[in-house]
Design a protein around this motif. Structure first.
Motif, PDB file in Angstrom:
ATOM      1  N   ASP A 134       0.820  -1.210   0.000  1.00 11.09           N
ATOM      2  CA  ASP A 134       0.000   0.000   0.000  1.00 11.09           C
ATOM      3  C   ASP A 134       0.855   1.261   0.000  1.00 11.09           C
ATOM      4  O   ASP A 134       0.360   2.356  -0.280  1.00 11.09           O
ATOM      5  CB  ASP A 134      -0.965   0.014   1.197  1.00 11.09           C
ATOM      6  N   GLU A 135       2.148   1.115   0.303  1.00 11.99           N
ATOM      7  CA  GLU A 135       3.070   2.250   0.245  1.00 11.99           C
ATOM      8  C   GLU A 135       3.716   2.365  -1.122  1.00 11.99           C
ATOM      9  O   GLU A 135       4.345   3.380  -1.436  1.00 11.99           O
ATOM     10  CB  GLU A 135       4.153   2.102   1.317  1.00 11.99           C
ATOM     11  N   VAL A 136       3.561   1.339  -1.932  1.00 15.29           N
ATOM     12  CA  VAL A 136       4.204   1.288  -3.246  1.00 15.29           C
ATOM     13  C   VAL A 136       3.228   1.659  -4.363  1.00 15.29           C
ATOM     14  O   VAL A 136       3.561   2.437  -5.263  1.00 15.29           O
ATOM     15  CB  VAL A 136       4.774  -0.122  -3.521  1.00 15.29           C
ATOM     16  N   TYR A 137       2.015   1.097  -4.273  1.00 14.04           N
ATOM     17  CA  TYR A 137       1.035   1.265  -5.341  1.00 14.04           C
ATOM     18  C   TYR A 137      -0.138   2.130  -4.878  1.00 14.04           C
ATOM     19  O   TYR A 137      -0.685   1.929  -3.790  1.00 14.04           O
ATOM     20  CB  TYR A 137       0.507  -0.099  -5.788  1.00 14.04           C
ATOM     21  N   GLU A 138      -0.524   3.062  -5.720  1.00 16.06           N
ATOM     22  CA  GLU A 138      -1.600   3.985  -5.364  1.00 16.06           C
ATOM     23  C   GLU A 138      -2.953   3.302  -5.288  1.00 16.06           C
ATOM     24  O   GLU A 138      -3.841   3.757  -4.563  1.00 16.06           O
ATOM     25  CB  GLU A 138      -1.653   5.132  -6.380  1.00 16.06           C
ATOM     26  N   ASP A 139      -3.141   2.208  -6.026  1.00 14.07           N
ATOM     27  CA  ASP A 139      -4.453   1.579  -6.087  1.00 14.07           C
ATOM     28  C   ASP A 139      -4.634   0.465  -5.051  1.00 14.07           C
ATOM     29  O   ASP A 139      -5.609  -0.285  -5.100  1.00 14.07           O
ATOM     30  CB  ASP A 139      -4.718   1.018  -7.485  1.00 14.07           C
ATOM     31  N   VAL A 140      -3.696   0.356  -4.107  1.00 13.57           N
ATOM     32  CA  VAL A 140      -3.809  -0.645  -3.051  1.00 13.57           C
ATOM     33  C   VAL A 140      -4.323   0.021  -1.783  1.00 13.57           C
ATOM     34  O   VAL A 140      -3.743   1.006  -1.310  1.00 13.57           O
ATOM     35  CB  VAL A 140      -2.449  -1.323  -2.769  1.00 13.57           C
ATOM     36  N   GLU A 141      -5.404  -0.491  -1.241  1.00 18.02           N
ATOM     37  CA  GLU A 141      -5.968   0.079  -0.023  1.00 18.02           C
ATOM     38  C   GLU A 141      -5.037  -0.165   1.165  1.00 18.02           C
ATOM     39  O   GLU A 141      -4.220  -1.084   1.146  1.00 18.02           O
ATOM     40  CB  GLU A 141      -7.339  -0.537   0.268  1.00 18.02           C
ATOM     41  N   ALA A 142      -5.189   0.658   2.188  1.00 22.41           N
ATOM     42  CA  ALA A 142      -4.354   0.543   3.382  1.00 22.41           C
ATOM     43  C   ALA A 142      -4.436  -0.871   3.957  1.00 22.41           C
ATOM     44  O   ALA A 142      -5.519  -1.435   4.110  1.00 22.41           O
ATOM     45  CB  ALA A 142      -4.793   1.557   4.428  1.00 22.41           C
ATOM     46  N   LEU A 143      -3.276  -1.441   4.234  1.00 26.64           N
ATOM     47  CA  LEU A 143      -3.208  -2.807   4.733  1.00 26.64           C
ATOM     48  C   LEU A 143      -3.168  -2.843   6.256  1.00 26.64           C
ATOM     49  O   LEU A 143      -2.650  -1.923   6.902  1.00 26.64           O
ATOM     50  CB  LEU A 143      -1.943  -3.498   4.202  1.00 26.64           C
ATOM     51  N   GLU A 144      -3.700  -3.918   6.815  1.00 24.22           N
ATOM     52  CA  GLU A 144      -3.533  -4.162   8.243  1.00 24.22           C
ATOM     53  C   GLU A 144      -2.068  -4.497   8.494  1.00 24.22           C
ATOM     54  O   GLU A 144      -1.370  -5.028   7.620  1.00 24.22           O
ATOM     55  CB  GLU A 144      -4.412  -5.335   8.693  1.00 24.22           C
ATOM     56  N   ILE A 145      -1.590  -4.193   9.685  1.00 24.37           N
ATOM     57  CA  ILE A 145      -0.197  -4.450  10.028  1.00 24.37           C
ATOM     58  C   ILE A 145       0.211  -5.889   9.710  1.00 24.37           C
ATOM     59  O   ILE A 145       1.267  -6.141   9.124  1.00 24.37           O
ATOM     60  CB  ILE A 145       0.061  -4.159  11.530  1.00 24.37           C
ATOM     61  N   ILE A 146      -0.618  -6.843  10.076  1.00 21.65           N
ATOM     62  CA  ILE A 146      -0.265  -8.251   9.917  1.00 21.65           C
ATOM     63  C   ILE A 146      -0.131  -8.651   8.449  1.00 21.65           C
ATOM     64  O   ILE A 146       0.473  -9.682   8.120  1.00 21.65           O
ATOM     65  CB  ILE A 146      -1.309  -9.158  10.627  1.00 21.65           C
ATOM     66  N   ASP A 147      -0.665  -7.825   7.535  1.00 16.47           N
ATOM     67  CA  ASP A 147      -0.581  -8.115   6.101  1.00 16.47           C
ATOM     68  C   ASP A 147       0.602  -7.415   5.438  1.00 16.47           C
ATOM     69  O   ASP A 147       0.727  -7.435   4.209  1.00 16.47           O
ATOM     70  CB  ASP A 147      -1.885  -7.703   5.406  1.00 16.47           C
TER      71      ASP A 147
END
Length: 224
Positions: free
Chosen positions: A68-81
C-alpha cells in the motif's frame, strides 16, 4: 509495548526481526510469526501486532512496509498483512528492490534453519562458510599480489553482493578489481570465473527466500 509479552519474549522477537531481515531481505509478517512460533512458545497474532505497533524501528536498518506504500491503487493494509524488510529495499522511497524480491519469492518456500542457526543472522556480516566459499577464498589468497586480508575482504564482499540478487556478479568483479584483483593469465581467469559462478549457486539469496540456487533446483522441479 505489548503488555501480555514478557521482556524476554520481546527481546527474542527483536532478535528474530534482525535475523530475518538479514536472511530474507523481505518476509511477510504472517510468515515471520509462523517461523517464530514454530521455534518458540507461541505468541498470539493480537499480542504480536501490539508488539509491532509499539516497536521502535527508528534506529534499525529494517522496518515494516507494505504494497500500500508502493502502489496507489492498493488500499491501506492491516499491520499483519505487511512485510518485514531490510533497509536497502525501501530506502529513499526507491521500491525497486522490494518489488523485485516480492516477485521473485512468490511461490518459493522460505528456508528455515534451526533456531540456533537462524539467530546467527542477527550479525549482518554472518554467512555460511561453504566449501565453495573456502575454494574461492583460497584462490584469491594464492594470488601473490594480494595480502591475506585483501583476499579475504574480496571474498566476503562477494558474498554480500551475491546474496542480494542473481545479476550481481558484475558488481563482485568491479569491487574485486577496485580492491586490487588483477589476473592476467587466461587459465587463472577461467578458474576465477568458474569458482565465482559456483559460489553464486551456493549463496543464500533474498530473492530465493533464503535458499541457495542449488537448493531450489532440488526442491522445485525445473527451477531456473
Amino acid at each position: 509495548m505489548a503488555n501480555n509479552l514478557s521482556e524476554e519474549v520481546k527481546t527474542l522477537l527483536a532478535d528474530y526481526f534482525e535475523a530475518c531481515a538479514h536472511l530474507y531481505g523481505v518476509i511477510p509478517l504472517k510468515s515471520f510469526l509462523k517461523i517464530y512460533n514454530s521455534q518458540n512458545e507461541a505468541v498470539s497474532e493480537k499480542d504480536f501486532i501490539d508488539f509491532v505497533e509499539n516497536f521502535d524501528f527508528e534506529s534499525k536498518h529494517y522496518d515494516i512496509v507494505g504494497e500500500d506504500e508502493v502502489y496507489e491503487d492498493v488500499e491501506a493494509l492491516e499491520i499483519i498483512d505487511k512485510d518485514l524488510a531490510e533497509e536497502y529495499c525501501y530506502i529513499l522511497d526507491d521500491w525497486d528492490d522490494y518489488i523485485n524480491i516480492k516477485e521473485r519469492q512468490s511461490g518459493i518456500p522460505y528456508y528455515v534453519p534451526s533456531k540456533e542457526k537462524l539467530l546467527k543472522y542477527k550479525d549482518e556480516y554472518y554467512f555460511e562458510k561453504t566449501l565453495e566459499f573456502i575454494k574461492f577464498r583460497a584462490f584469491l589468497r594464492n594470488q601473490s599480489y594480494l595480502t591475506k586480508k585483501k583476499a579475504d575482504d574480496i571474498a566476503e564482499d562477494a558474498i554480500s553482493f551475491l546474496s542480494l540478487g542473481d545479476d550481481t556478479i558484475g558488481d563482485v568483479i568491479s569491487d574485486a578489481v577496485r580492491m586490487g584483483l588483477n589476473i592476467k593469465n587466461k587459465s587463472e581467469k577461467d578458474e576465477f570465473f568458474r569458482l565465482l559462478y559456483e559460489l553464486d549457486k551456493n549463496v543464500r539469496k533474498h530473492i530465493y527466500g533464503g535458499h541457495t540456487y542449488n537448493e531450489l533446483r532440488r526442491i522445485i522441479p525445473f527451477f531456473r
